[in-house]
Each structure stands twice: as structure tokens, then as C-alpha cells.
Enzyme design. Structure first.
Site, short mmCIF file in Angstrom:
data_model
loop_
_atom_site.label_atom_id
_atom_site.label_comp_id
_atom_site.label_asym_id
_atom_site.label_seq_id
_atom_site.Cartn_x
_atom_site.Cartn_y
_atom_site.Cartn_z
N ASN A 18 19.08 16.00 15.69
CA ASN A 18 17.80 15.05 15.50
C ASN A 18 17.10 15.54 13.89
O ASN A 18 16.15 15.74 14.60
CB ASN A 18 17.56 14.36 16.62
CG ASN A 18 16.85 12.58 16.11
OD1 ASN A 18 16.58 12.21 15.24
ND2 ASN A 18 16.18 12.23 17.14
N LYS A 20 15.17 13.46 12.95
CA LYS A 20 13.66 12.10 12.92
C LYS A 20 13.39 11.98 11.10
O LYS A 20 14.17 11.65 10.67
CB LYS A 20 12.32 12.59 13.40
CG LYS A 20 13.35 13.18 14.94
CD LYS A 20 12.26 13.77 15.68
CE LYS A 20 12.74 13.82 17.57
NZ LYS A 20 11.80 14.27 18.17
N HIS A 104 15.91 6.09 21.50
CA HIS A 104 15.00 7.49 21.64
C HIS A 104 13.84 7.27 21.94
O HIS A 104 13.21 6.07 21.44
CB HIS A 104 14.92 8.43 19.94
CG HIS A 104 14.40 9.33 19.75
ND1 HIS A 104 13.14 9.45 20.09
CD2 HIS A 104 15.19 10.38 20.15
CE1 HIS A 104 12.96 10.92 19.83
NE2 HIS A 104 14.04 11.51 19.68
N GLU A 106 10.94 7.71 21.03
CA GLU A 106 9.71 7.06 20.25
C GLU A 106 10.24 5.97 19.62
O GLU A 106 9.76 5.01 18.83
CB GLU A 106 9.99 8.03 18.41
CG GLU A 106 9.49 9.45 18.55
CD GLU A 106 10.13 10.90 18.12
OE1 GLU A 106 11.09 10.60 17.78
OE2 GLU A 106 10.18 12.27 18.68
N GLU A 176 15.71 12.61 28.10
CA GLU A 176 14.90 13.49 27.21
C GLU A 176 13.37 12.68 27.75
O GLU A 176 13.17 12.18 27.35
CB GLU A 176 14.85 12.83 25.61
CG GLU A 176 16.31 13.47 24.51
CD GLU A 176 15.63 13.14 22.80
OE1 GLU A 176 16.17 14.12 22.80
OE2 GLU A 176 15.24 12.09 22.94
N GLY A 182 9.00 17.53 20.96
CA GLY A 182 7.49 17.46 19.95
C GLY A 182 6.94 18.23 20.31
O GLY A 182 5.42 18.53 20.27
N SER A 222 12.04 20.24 23.50
CA SER A 222 12.14 21.54 22.86
C SER A 222 13.39 21.65 23.46
O SER A 222 12.83 23.41 23.60
CB SER A 222 11.04 22.03 23.45
OG SER A 222 9.50 20.34 22.86
P1 PGA Z 1 12.32 18.23 20.00
O1 PGA Z 1 12.83 16.61 19.69
O2 PGA Z 1 13.70 19.28 19.45
O3 PGA Z 1 12.04 18.18 18.60
O4 PGA Z 1 11.52 17.75 21.12
C1 PGA Z 1 13.86 16.24 20.62
C2 PGA Z 1 14.29 14.62 20.20
O5 PGA Z 1 13.84 14.20 20.00
O6 PGA Z 1 15.63 13.76 20.26
#
Ligand code: PGA
Length: 268
Positions: A18, A20, A104, A106, A176, A182, A222
Site C-alpha cells: 500500500n 498510501k 483501511h 486511516e 491491521e 506505521g 509494520s
Molecule cells: P505499515 O502500514 O506497514 O507502514 O505499518 C501498513 C498499512 O497501513 O497497511
């Protein structure tokens, strides 16, 4: 709940990156080219990238005929209309996207999307011929107050409302935990497996055991080259939804290669 776990041979690992709100067009195309070079020949892992909207067409063009699918990070529930800034299913498909992320964290927690809106988006994706990756996961405070299963159950129940068994062939679930996205904090393999197992059992109760056994459940939060193999050890962990580490061709390729190695070792 019944134990719906099955030997997981029928489920190929599925690793998606992803991207983003990162990269420029040139960088996105370069990353796609580099991935093609590094992992294009891998057959044992399903691979995908999820660029931001303006790059979908160019990245899809570069990856045409490759084993790396291209997805979208979001979808508007309506097919078309006066929704300035919205992007709906038909243009996404015409640009070369074959799947869409829905829910997601976010989108849920930064953009304030409700479970109900996520459900509308799941249907919009499926109605327009896009596969769906439905993301679920608890916030840190929810985990600390032992609400993980409750939150995940609610997100699954609402997000999949009205989604029949046949359509589920086009749905992947991504677990997730919000506190691991992140942040550099990864769920331990045991923490991930515990929730993945819960999700699979829930799918078994809501649909049936065969469907639960066939549905892929990715872990996200992560994921890195050095922790992916441990996570994939969990019998219900079928891949990864990778954020930060997917922006680096070498790192993302290393994650995919590690997943392929778990298959060739027979661990998957
Ligand atoms: P990250 O993000 O690997 O940077 O933690 C995962 C995601 O948001 O799908």
C-alpha cells in the site's frame, strides 16, 4: 465456535504494498519497473501494489501481463455522479485496477469512515467487478480494554453485511491492528495468529467451513523483511498488507521472497 482451520495449501500467500499518499508519477513507475525486475518471476506468491489514484493507470500499464496486480486505496460507493473528488468503481477498473482496499484504518480513523460506509464501499467494489480487501483492526485503547475481538467482529459483520458466499471468493480480509500501523510496532506472530484464527472462525460461522478455509487473511502493521516469515508461521496468516516497507523495491522484494521461501520450505 468450531475449528474451521484446514491445511492451508489451497491458500497462496498474498503480499500487497500500500503506497498510501507517497511517491510522484516517475517514482511510482520506477518502483513498478523495479519490482517487475526483482520479483516478476515468482509464481508461488500473489503480489499487488496499491498506488495513489493518479498513478494507477501508468503503473497498471507497466505491469500489464505481469503477476503483480494493481489496486486502489479507496472507492466511492456511487457508480458516478456529482461527487467532486470522489473516484468510483468504473473509472478505477478502466484505469487497470483489479481490486480496492476498503476500511483501511486511516480511512476509518483519519477520514472518519463508519462501518456502514465501509459496507457500501465493499458492495461498490464487488458490483463493479473489483476484488475487495476489507481491513479490520482495533485501536490500542481497544486492545488494552480487551475489546479486540468485539471490534473486529463488528467490523466484519457490518462490512460484509449482504455479501453472499459466492461474492466472498472476491474478498480478502486484512487484519491491521491500528497500533501497529506505521509505528514500527508489530503484532507478535502469536497476537496476529490469535486474531486471524478468530476471523477465520467467524467466517466459518457466518458462511461455512470451506469458505472460511479458502478466504485469505492478510496481516498488516509494520511488516518488514525480517518479521514476515515469523508472521507467516501462523497457520491462519496468509500474507501481508505492507505500508512503509513497500515503498522500497529492495525491501518489498525481500518480503515477497521471504514469503516465497516459506512456500518452498513447505511451511506454508
Ligand atoms: P505499515 O502500514 O506497514 O507502514 O505499518 C501498513 C498499512 O497501513 O497497511
Amino acid at each position: 465456535m468450531s475449528d474451521t482451520r484446514k491445511p492451508r495449501a489451497p491458500r497462496r500467500p498474498y503480499i500487497a504494498g500500500n503506497w498510501k499518499m507517497h511517491l510522484t508519477l516517475d517514482e511510482a513507475v520506477r518502483l513498478a519497473d523495479e519490482l517487475k525486475r526483482r520479483v516478476g518471476r515468482i509464481r508461488s506468491v500473489d503480489m499487488a501494489v496499491v498506488p495513489s489514484f493518479p498513478f494507477i493507470a501508468s503503473v497498471a500499464e507497466r505491469l500489464r501481463g505481469e503477476r503483480i496486480a494493481v489496486g486502489a486505496q479507496d472507492i466511492h460507493p456511487a457508480p458516478s455522479g456529482a461527487y467532486t473528488g470522489g473516484v468510483s468503481g468504473p473509472p478505477l477498473r478502466s484505469a487497470g485496477a483489479t481490486f480496492v482496499l476498503v476500511g483501511h484504518s486511516e480511512r476509518r480513523h483519519v477520514f472518519g469512515e463508519s462501518d456502514g460506509l465501509c459496507a457500501e464501499k465493499v458492495h461498490a467494489g464487488l458490483d463493479h467487478g473489483l476484488d475487495v480487501v476489507l481491513c479490520v483492526g482495533e485501536k490500542l485503547t481497544e486492545r488494552q480494554s480487551q475489546m479486540t475481538f468485539e471490534v473486529v467482529e463488528r467490523q466484519l459483520r457490518t462490512g460484509l453485511e449482504g455479501v453472499g458466499a459466492a461474492a466472498m471468493a472476491h474478498v480478502t480480509i486484512a487484519y491491521e491492528p491500528v497500533w501497529a500501523i506505521g509505528t514500527g510496532l508489530t503484532a507478535t506472530p502469536a497476537q496476529a495468529q490469535e486474531v486471524h484464527r478468530f476471523i477465520r472462525e467467524w467466517l466459518g460461522d457466518r458462511y461455512d467451513a470451506a469458505l472460511a478455509a479458502a478466504t485469505r487473511i492478510q496481516y498488516g502493521g509494520s511488516v518488514k523483511p525480517d518479521n514476515v516469515a515469523g508472521l507467516l508461521d501462523g497457520p491462519d496468516v496468509d500474507g501481508g498488507l505492507v505500508g512503509g516497507a513497500s515503498l522500497d523495491a529492495g525491501g518489498f522484494a525481500a518480503i515477497i521472497t521471504a514469503a516465497a521461501e516459506t512456500v518452498s520450505r513447505g511451511d506454508f
